[in-house]
Design an enzyme around this catalytic site. Structure first.
Site, short mmCIF file in Angstrom:
data_model
loop_
_atom_site.label_atom_id
_atom_site.label_comp_id
_atom_site.label_asym_id
_atom_site.label_seq_id
_atom_site.Cartn_x
_atom_site.Cartn_y
_atom_site.Cartn_z
N THR A 390 0.87 -1.10 -0.03
CA THR A 390 0.11 -0.06 0.15
C THR A 390 0.72 1.35 -0.07
O THR A 390 2.17 1.29 0.37
CB THR A 390 -0.82 -0.03 1.13
OG1 THR A 390 -1.69 -1.33 1.12
CG2 THR A 390 -2.02 0.96 1.19
N THR A 408 -3.87 1.06 -2.97
CA THR A 408 -3.06 -0.42 -3.07
C THR A 408 -3.37 -1.33 -4.10
O THR A 408 -4.31 -1.22 -4.62
CB THR A 408 -3.38 -1.04 -1.50
OG1 THR A 408 -2.41 -2.09 -1.44
CG2 THR A 408 -4.72 -1.37 -1.43
#
Length: 573
Positions: A390, A408
């Site tokens: 992420t 992400t």
């Protein structure tokens, strides 16, 4: 909801919130970034991405315009963390109205997905490595349609003008960063995927190294089409067909269809909010984990952590125990609210938090069990595995509007499968692999068609008691995101550390029976004090946070980026 909480803050006694601790700050990896409060800024995990966003602001673009440029560049230069083949939560502050809006661009399960898709024939779960490399790992990507919705409502420049920097950089090439070079060589299952090997190996068979020029003409061509055609360039036509083909191929081919891509819809939601010291802390609701962050900060307010400091082992003990209580609750109850009943109000009920805080004793014991907040229904023990990954970034424009966005592809390089120069996510592995537990109770985060998997992403925004923007924060890091963000808030707000120092302070992640963190960054006295309280800190989660944050202090912006990654704070007067 938000207005009611403003009233609570306005009438509550703030004596416990006004503590200023004089402590010795940790040495910052970089000097604090403090600028006038009116300045525009971009904070992102890669300098090229931050510059792309700042270039948009220079042209008079809005925060959302800049966010689109940042995401397009991150997909190229930080593909291990996020990309247009993934999903995101965008938290938006409108300076004119004071309104907060969460744009949910989380991926969804294909319409033909089944709850047992990650189980073997004998009923046992697949290993994570088997699942992540499979065609079943990819959910319908949501980031691009979500950004398009936000742009429709808050964009100032034409969509077609927002991709030029990323398109040019993909065509001409960029220098491979140390972090990218390291992760290409890391021991992750995805690094064995054919598309990863084909993209990152040079003609001599070696992986790209730091400083090598990496070009991505396929991504440049796609960005050109995305600029001209809008989101339909991804959700229909040739790119959509290639996504379906890549996800339906083996091993363990998935069930995504062109109809799944065409029918994807982002969702607008109201944030979850709660008082934190002199602020109102707001973060995305389920399926994101903002309720966990707000609960954790509420638990910590029942302790004396603010009167301590970073060199006090009792402070870290309190943080660890409050974290374990929060994670027990978050893991048990949070899922997609369109499919399961999530007791958000019950988890944040002051009486419930008060009772849960009483579980913090003098020493750490067995893992805390989930509580039973008002409105809770029976749910299974959670079996979700969330690896680190992420990226988070923050933008503020000339009008004072702010984007706090966490984005992400889930794991490193997502599923390891590539289409048109970008990696596809593996968000389906963010579901619980087992739909029920040993007692037959349904998991809140079980797979279902059209369902969004639970996310630990918590792009948060802080407001003053009169509704003004006071700060923003978020992080990378899988399920440890909540701990990374909370630690940075405690260090910056409770311990009065400059934001850069607060982010650089050691990480400690306590979840269940695991106590992990940056052991070498804690003093021997803190480690010994934790051992005396039943916590033997081990290396593990903690080393790979990606926190970016700002606070408005005395009319100045105190901004910081995580020195563990390659971030930067860029400002524009």
């Amino acid at each position: 909801m938000i207005q009611k909480l403003f009233a609570v803050l306005a009438t509550a006694s703030l004596s416990a919130c006004a503590v200023t601790v004089q402590s010795t700050p940790q040495a910052a990896a970089n000097p604090p970034v403090v600028t006038p409060a009116a300045e525009l800024f971009v904070i992102a995990a890669n300098p090229l991405a931050a510059q792309a966003g700042l270039n948009v602001l220079k042209r008079g673009g809005s925060a959302v315009d800049a966010a689109i440029a940042v995401q397009a560049m991150l997909s190229l230069v930080e593909p291990q963390s996020s990309g247009i083949g993934g999903g995101a939560f965008l938290h938006y502050f409108d300076a004119r109205t004071g309104k907060l809006t969460v744009y949910d661009g989380r991926e969804v399960a294909p319409a033909q997905a089944v709850s047992t898709m990650f189980l073997r024939a004998d009923g046992t779960p697949l290993s994570f490595d088997e699942a992540v490399l499979s065609g079943r790992a990819t959910g319908v990507p949501g980031a691009v349609k979500m950004l398009a919705l936000a742009h429709d409502e808050h964009g100032r420049l034409a969509w077609s003008t927002l991709f030029a920097d990323a398109e040019r950089t993909a065509r001409d090439g960029f220098r491979v960063s140390p972090r990218l070079a390291k992760l290409v060589r890391a021991n992750y299952a995805e690094n064995s995927a054919p598309d990863v090997l084909a993209y990152f190996r040079k003609t001599d068979g070696n992986f790209v190294d730091v400083g090598d020029l990496l070009k991505n003409p396929a991504y440049a061509e796609f960005l050109g089409r995305l600029a001209r055609q809008g989101p339909t360039a991804l959700y229909s036509g040739s790119t959509a067909a290639r996504i379906v083909q890549r996800t339906r191929s083996g091993p363990l081919g998935g069930s995504m269809t062109l109809a799944d891509l065409a029918s994807y819809k982002p969702v607008k939601r109201e944030p979850v909010c709660g008082p934190y010291r002199v602020y109102l802390l707001c973060a995305p609701p389920p399926p994101a984990s903002g309720v966990g962050l707000v609960e954790l900060m509420g638990l910590l307010q029942h302790t004396d952590i603010a009167s301590r400091g970073p060199n006090d082992p009792q402070a870290w003990f309190l943080f660890a125990e409050a974290s374990r209580i929060m994670y027990a609750d978050r893991d048990r109850y949070v899922g997609d609210p369109g499919f399961v009943s999530v007791p958000v109000q019950g988890l944040l009920d002051p009486a419930y938090i008060d009772e849960r805080a009483k579980l913090i004793g003098p020493t750490a014991g067995a893992p805390p069990t989930p509580g039973v907040p008002p409105g809770a229904k029976v749910a299974a023990n959670d079996s979700t595995y969330e690896p680190t990954g992420t990226s988070h970034f923050i933008v503020r424009d000339a009008d004072g509007d702010v984007v706090s966005m966490t984005t992400t592809v889930e794991s490193i390089f997502g599923s390891g499968r590539m289409v048109d120069g970008f990696f596809l996510n593996n968000q389906m592995t963010d579901f619980a692999f087992s739909p029920v537990d040993a007692q037959g109770r349904p998991a809140a985060n079980a797979v279902a068609p059209g369902k969004r998997p639970r996310s630990s992403m918590t792009p948060a925004i802080l407001l003053t008691r009169d509704g003004k923007f006071a700060g923003a924060i978020g992080s990378a890091g899988g399920n440890a995101i909540l701990a990374y963000v909370a630690k940075s808030l405690v260090a910056a707000v409770d311990w009065n550390m400059p934001m850069q120092n607060a982010i650089a302070a050691p990480n400690l992640v306590a979840r269940g029976s695991a106590f992990q963190g940056e052991v070498t960054k804690f003093s021997p006295e803190v480690l010994e004090g934790l051992r005396q309280r039943g916590i033997d800190l081990k290396p593990g989660q903690g080393e790979d946070s990606g926190v970016h944050s700002v606070l408005i202090r005395n009319g100045r912006v105190d901004g910081g980026f995580d020195p563990r990654r390659e971030g930067v704070v860029l400002t524009l007067p």
